[in-house]
Design a protein around this motif. Structure first.
Motif, PDB file in Angstrom:
ATOM      1  N   ILE A   1     -17.610   9.462 -35.422  1.00 56.38           N
ATOM      2  CA  ILE A   1     -17.592  10.838 -35.947  1.00 56.38           C
ATOM      3  C   ILE A   1     -16.265  11.517 -35.618  1.00 56.38           C
ATOM      4  CG2 ILE A   1     -18.615  13.132 -35.686  1.00 56.38           C
ATOM      5  CD1 ILE A   1     -21.322  11.719 -35.243  1.00 56.38           C
ATOM      6  N   LEU A   2     -15.807  11.376 -34.374  1.00 54.50           N
ATOM      7  CA  LEU A   2     -14.553  12.004 -33.964  1.00 54.50           C
ATOM      8  C   LEU A   2     -13.367  11.409 -34.732  1.00 54.50           C
ATOM      9  CD1 LEU A   2     -14.977  12.312 -30.083  1.00 54.50           C
ATOM     10  CD2 LEU A   2     -15.268  14.095 -31.817  1.00 54.50           C
ATOM     11  N   SER A   3     -13.405  10.111 -34.962  1.00 55.74           N
ATOM     12  CA  SER A   3     -12.315   9.457 -35.684  1.00 55.74           C
ATOM     13  C   SER A   3     -12.236   9.971 -37.115  1.00 55.74           C
ATOM     14  CB  SER A   3     -12.504   7.938 -35.682  1.00 55.74           C
ATOM     15  OG  SER A   3     -12.444   7.428 -34.370  1.00 55.74           O
ATOM     16  N   VAL A   4     -13.378  10.077 -37.768  1.00 49.24           N
ATOM     17  CA  VAL A   4     -13.411  10.596 -39.146  1.00 49.24           C
ATOM     18  C   VAL A   4     -12.930  12.044 -39.169  1.00 49.24           C
ATOM     19  CG1 VAL A   4     -14.934  11.243 -41.054  1.00 49.24           C
ATOM     20  CG2 VAL A   4     -15.204   9.022 -39.943  1.00 49.24           C
ATOM     21  N   ALA A   5     -13.376  12.840 -38.206  1.00 44.72           N
ATOM     22  CA  ALA A   5     -12.958  14.244 -38.143  1.00 44.72           C
ATOM     23  C   ALA A   5     -11.455  14.359 -37.903  1.00 44.72           C
ATOM     24  CB  ALA A   5     -13.723  14.972 -37.032  1.00 44.72           C
ATOM     25  N   PHE A   6     -10.921  13.464 -37.058  1.00 46.35           N
ATOM     26  CA  PHE A   6      -9.488  13.484 -36.751  1.00 46.35           C
ATOM     27  C   PHE A   6      -8.671  13.185 -38.004  1.00 46.35           C
ATOM     28  CE2 PHE A   6      -5.433  12.158 -35.137  1.00 46.35           C
ATOM     29  CZ  PHE A   6      -5.254  12.866 -33.963  1.00 46.35           C
ATOM     30  N   VAL A   7      -9.039  12.120 -38.724  1.00 44.86           N
ATOM     31  CA  VAL A   7      -8.286  11.739 -39.918  1.00 44.86           C
ATOM     32  C   VAL A   7      -8.424  12.804 -41.002  1.00 44.86           C
ATOM     33  CG1 VAL A   7      -8.075  10.031 -41.767  1.00 44.86           C
ATOM     34  CG2 VAL A   7      -8.424   9.275 -39.407  1.00 44.86           C
ATOM     35  N   ALA A   8      -9.622  13.382 -41.151  1.00 45.38           N
ATOM     36  CA  ALA A   8      -9.826  14.432 -42.151  1.00 45.38           C
ATOM     37  C   ALA A   8      -8.960  15.653 -41.848  1.00 45.38           C
ATOM     38  CB  ALA A   8     -11.301  14.834 -42.202  1.00 45.38           C
ATOM     39  N   THR A   9      -8.884  16.021 -40.563  1.00 44.37           N
ATOM     40  CA  THR A   9      -8.042  17.145 -40.165  1.00 44.37           C
ATOM     41  C   THR A   9      -6.573  16.838 -40.432  1.00 44.37           C
ATOM     42  OG1 THR A   9      -9.641  17.690 -38.418  1.00 44.37           O
ATOM     43  CG2 THR A   9      -7.466  18.694 -38.256  1.00 44.37           C
ATOM     44  N   ALA A  10      -6.174  15.598 -40.150  1.00 44.78           N
ATOM     45  CA  ALA A  10      -4.787  15.188 -40.408  1.00 44.78           C
ATOM     46  C   ALA A  10      -4.466  15.270 -41.903  1.00 44.78           C
ATOM     47  CB  ALA A  10      -4.560  13.764 -39.908  1.00 44.78           C
ATOM     48  N   LEU A  11      -5.393  14.830 -42.743  1.00 44.93           N
ATOM     49  CA  LEU A  11      -5.168  14.880 -44.191  1.00 44.93           C
ATOM     50  C   LEU A  11      -4.951  16.320 -44.661  1.00 44.93           C
ATOM     51  CD1 LEU A  11      -7.805  12.270 -45.403  1.00 44.93           C
ATOM     52  CD2 LEU A  11      -5.325  12.117 -45.752  1.00 44.93           C
ATOM     53  N   VAL A  12      -5.743  17.245 -44.137  1.00 44.43           N
ATOM     54  CA  VAL A  12      -5.627  18.645 -44.559  1.00 44.43           C
ATOM     55  C   VAL A  12      -4.310  19.257 -44.075  1.00 44.43           C
ATOM     56  CG1 VAL A  12      -6.610  20.955 -44.277  1.00 44.43           C
ATOM     57  CG2 VAL A  12      -8.112  18.998 -44.708  1.00 44.43           C
ATOM     58  N   ILE A  13      -4.017  19.112 -42.776  1.00 47.79           N
ATOM     59  CA  ILE A  13      -2.831  19.761 -42.216  1.00 47.79           C
ATOM     60  C   ILE A  13      -1.550  19.096 -42.706  1.00 47.79           C
ATOM     61  CG2 ILE A  13      -1.569  20.234 -40.077  1.00 47.79           C
ATOM     62  CD1 ILE A  13      -4.245  20.783 -38.769  1.00 47.79           C
ATOM     63  N   ASP A  14      -1.501  17.773 -42.675  1.00 43.73           N
ATOM     64  CA  ASP A  14      -0.301  17.080 -43.153  1.00 43.73           C
ATOM     65  C   ASP A  14      -0.120  17.276 -44.657  1.00 43.73           C
ATOM     66  OD1 ASP A  14       0.219  16.246 -40.604  1.00 43.73           O
ATOM     67  OD2 ASP A  14      -0.479  14.194 -40.882  1.00 43.73           O
ATOM     68  N   GLY A  15      -1.250  17.360 -45.382  1.00 43.42           N
ATOM     69  CA  GLY A  15      -1.156  17.664 -46.805  1.00 43.42           C
ATOM     70  C   GLY A  15      -0.553  19.044 -47.035  1.00 43.42           C
TER      71      GLY A  15
END
Length: 201
Positions: free
Chosen positions: A147-161
């Protein structure tokens, strides 16, 4: 895992990702050169590398890799050299005609993002130290790590995007200063290389 703990993790992750590093440097550089779509392809590459690193951290391999300090140093310096090469190329590039969007190679751009993210060895150590702080010892650890890994990557996609879109828009503001824009792009990448070179194990 409670929703409050997950929300705290996402907030902490977002705060950390707002601090620019090698990934953001490459995303911004590619957005300045190719437009937002080039930056977003880079985000896909950096995020894929993050997902791989998180999988390694989740499997507990980070503890083993921690014993291979010299290998981490070699990996770090490969990342430094790669960023310097990309920066030097951008610095020396001729001014582009922004009336036509410069062609971007999705495969090469994705690969560059993947390699820059993967060659930052501090990331694995960070995951190993950061993620366990948000684990509930009374619940299944494997599921929580997922769950934390998915949340981390999702947050990265939003902010880096977001970085990619903002830099893509700035590209046209800087369009009349083509040569200066290329030097800014090169300078951002070389600056990221210096930052990575100065990190310590």
């Amino acid at each position: 895992m409670s929703l409050a703990l997950l929300a705290a993790f996402v907030a902490a992750t977002a705060a950390l990702m707002l601090i620019p590093g090698p990934n953001v440097a490459l995303i911004v550089a590619n957005s300045l050169r190719y437009g937002a779509h080039g930056g977003l392809i880079t985000v896909a590459g950096t995020s894929a590398a993050m997902a791989l690193q998180l999988a390694v951290a989740s499997l507990g391999v980070t503890a083993l890799l921690g014993e291979l300090g010299q290998a981490f140093e070699v990996l770090r310096w490969l990342g430094v050299v790669y960023l310097v090469v990309l920066g030097a190329r951008a610095w020396a590039s001729p001014a582009d005609d922004l009336s036509r969007m410069q062609a971007v190679s999705p495969g090469k751009t994705f690969a560059r993002g993947f390699l820059v993210s993967l060659t930052n060895p501090k990331t694995l150590a960070f995951y190993a130290a950061f993620l366990p702080q948000f684990l509930d010892p009374g619940a299944a650890l494997g599921r929580q790590m997922a769950i934390l890994s998915v949340a981390f990557v999702a947050t990265a996609l939003v902010i880096d995007g977001g970085w990619a879109v903002l830099a893509g828009r700035a590209r046209f503001v800087l369009g009349r200063f083509g040569r200066a824009r290329n030097r800014l792009t090169g300078g951002v990448l070389i600056g990221a290389a210096v930052g990575l070179a100065l990190t310590r194990r």
